[in-house]
Design a protein around this motif. Structure first.
Motif, PDB file in Angstrom:
ATOM      1  N   ARG A  21       6.928  54.910 -55.952  1.00 28.69           N
ATOM      2  CA  ARG A  21       7.576  55.765 -56.948  1.00 28.69           C
ATOM      3  C   ARG A  21       7.366  57.245 -56.613  1.00 28.69           C
ATOM      4  NH1 ARG A  21       6.449  53.036 -61.203  1.00 28.69           N
ATOM      5  NH2 ARG A  21       4.375  53.870 -61.497  1.00 28.69           N
ATOM      6  N   THR A  22       6.147  57.606 -56.225  1.00 32.89           N
ATOM      7  CA  THR A  22       5.853  58.990 -55.828  1.00 32.89           C
ATOM      8  C   THR A  22       6.714  59.396 -54.649  1.00 32.89           C
ATOM      9  OG1 THR A  22       3.570  58.828 -56.601  1.00 32.89           O
ATOM     10  CG2 THR A  22       4.038  60.526 -54.951  1.00 32.89           C
ATOM     11  N   PHE A  23       6.794  58.529 -53.652  1.00 33.05           N
ATOM     12  CA  PHE A  23       7.595  58.823 -52.470  1.00 33.05           C
ATOM     13  C   PHE A  23       9.066  59.019 -52.848  1.00 33.05           C
ATOM     14  CE2 PHE A  23      10.439  57.368 -49.126  1.00 33.05           C
ATOM     15  CZ  PHE A  23      10.132  58.286 -48.134  1.00 33.05           C
ATOM     16  N   ASN A  24       9.605  58.118 -53.662  1.00 28.43           N
ATOM     17  CA  ASN A  24      11.010  58.222 -54.063  1.00 28.43           C
ATOM     18  C   ASN A  24      11.273  59.509 -54.845  1.00 28.43           C
ATOM     19  OD1 ASN A  24      11.743  55.845 -52.801  1.00 28.43           O
ATOM     20  ND2 ASN A  24      11.381  54.603 -54.620  1.00 28.43           N
ATOM     21  N   ALA A  53       6.869  59.222 -43.176  1.00 30.36           N
ATOM     22  CA  ALA A  53       6.258  59.854 -44.351  1.00 30.36           C
ATOM     23  C   ALA A  53       5.916  58.800 -45.404  1.00 30.36           C
ATOM     24  CB  ALA A  53       7.198  60.898 -44.937  1.00 30.36           C
ATOM     25  N   LYS A  54       6.794  57.832 -45.577  1.00 33.92           N
ATOM     26  CA  LYS A  54       6.540  56.759 -46.551  1.00 33.92           C
ATOM     27  C   LYS A  54       5.317  55.948 -46.137  1.00 33.92           C
ATOM     28  CE  LYS A  54       8.870  53.012 -48.985  1.00 33.92           C
ATOM     29  NZ  LYS A  54      10.129  52.264 -49.135  1.00 33.92           N
ATOM     30  N   THR A  81      -0.192  54.333 -46.891  1.00 33.18           N
ATOM     31  CA  THR A  81      -1.481  54.130 -46.229  1.00 33.18           C
ATOM     32  C   THR A  81      -2.563  54.936 -46.923  1.00 33.18           C
ATOM     33  OG1 THR A  81      -0.404  53.695 -44.118  1.00 33.18           O
ATOM     34  CG2 THR A  81      -2.723  54.341 -44.033  1.00 33.18           C
ATOM     35  N   ASN A  82      -2.259  56.180 -47.237  1.00 36.58           N
ATOM     36  CA  ASN A  82      -3.230  57.059 -47.884  1.00 36.58           C
ATOM     37  C   ASN A  82      -3.589  56.563 -49.277  1.00 36.58           C
ATOM     38  OD1 ASN A  82      -4.841  59.414 -48.198  1.00 36.58           O
ATOM     39  ND2 ASN A  82      -3.172  60.373 -49.331  1.00 36.58           N
ATOM     40  N   ARG A  83      -2.586  56.187 -50.057  1.00 35.78           N
ATOM     41  CA  ARG A  83      -2.828  55.768 -51.434  1.00 35.78           C
ATOM     42  C   ARG A  83      -3.537  54.418 -51.523  1.00 35.78           C
ATOM     43  NH1 ARG A  83       0.694  58.269 -55.396  1.00 35.78           N
ATOM     44  NH2 ARG A  83      -0.156  56.820 -56.910  1.00 35.78           N
ATOM     45  N   LEU A  84      -3.241  53.505 -50.603  1.00 37.38           N
ATOM     46  CA  LEU A  84      -3.841  52.173 -50.671  1.00 37.38           C
ATOM     47  C   LEU A  84      -5.223  52.120 -50.035  1.00 37.38           C
ATOM     48  CD1 LEU A  84      -0.983  51.417 -51.590  1.00 37.38           C
ATOM     49  CD2 LEU A  84      -1.167  49.391 -50.187  1.00 37.38           C
TER      50      LEU A  84
END
Length: 152
Positions: free
Chosen positions: A139-142, A43-44, A49-52
């Motif tokens: 940060r979003t993932f955490n 998931a991370k 991958t999606n954000r970058l």
């Protein structure tokens, strides 16, 4: 046959059965835990991958560097937790507590130095905007992970 002998055999049998059951249960729990960790890591990776929005070339250069960075950062965090949790022993003096605080600060500095080092390495394979997005994605993932843990 002697009843004591039969009782000992039954006892050994049930003890062996219990040991096998506990070992199997432990292995099952560890397997579930490893599967859950794998899902979290996947998931991370998907979020980053999606954000970058990495190109294939960037992806090839980015992931080995990121994985190395992530591993080293985990080691630092593990050392910090160990220091904080393991050194709670009763009877510690103020001097010992101050030494522990100093060690925690040194580890925080080590993490900052690591971030600086790897930021330069990231900039060799991705843009500065992507580096910022990386930090935001982490940060979003955490935050998402913490929310899920709270829901449990």
């Amino acid at each position: 046959m002697d009843l004591k002998f039969i009782a000992k055999l039954h006892l050994k049998f049930y003890a062996t059965l219990l040991i096998v059951f506990v070992a199997f249960s432990s292995a099952q729990a560890q397997r579930r835990s490893e599967e859950e960790i794998k899902r979290i890591q996947d998931a991370k990776v998907a979020i980053i991958t999606n954000r970058l929005n990495l190109t294939p070339e960037q992806s090839t250069g980015f992931w080995p560097v990121y994985n190395e960075y992530s591993h080293k950062r985990k080691d630092i965090h593990r050392a910090q937790r160990k220091l904080i949790n393991d050194k709670k022993a009763e009877g510690t003096t103020d001097e010992q507590v101050l030494d522990n605080l100093k060690e925690v600060q040194e580890l925080r500095q080590k993490e900052l130095d690591l971030e600086k080092e790897y930021q330069n390495r990231f900039l060799k394979v991705i843009t500065a905007s992507q580096v910022i997005e990386l930090y935001k994605a982490e940060r979003t993932f955490n935050d998402m992970l913490i929310q899920r843990l709270k829901q449990r």
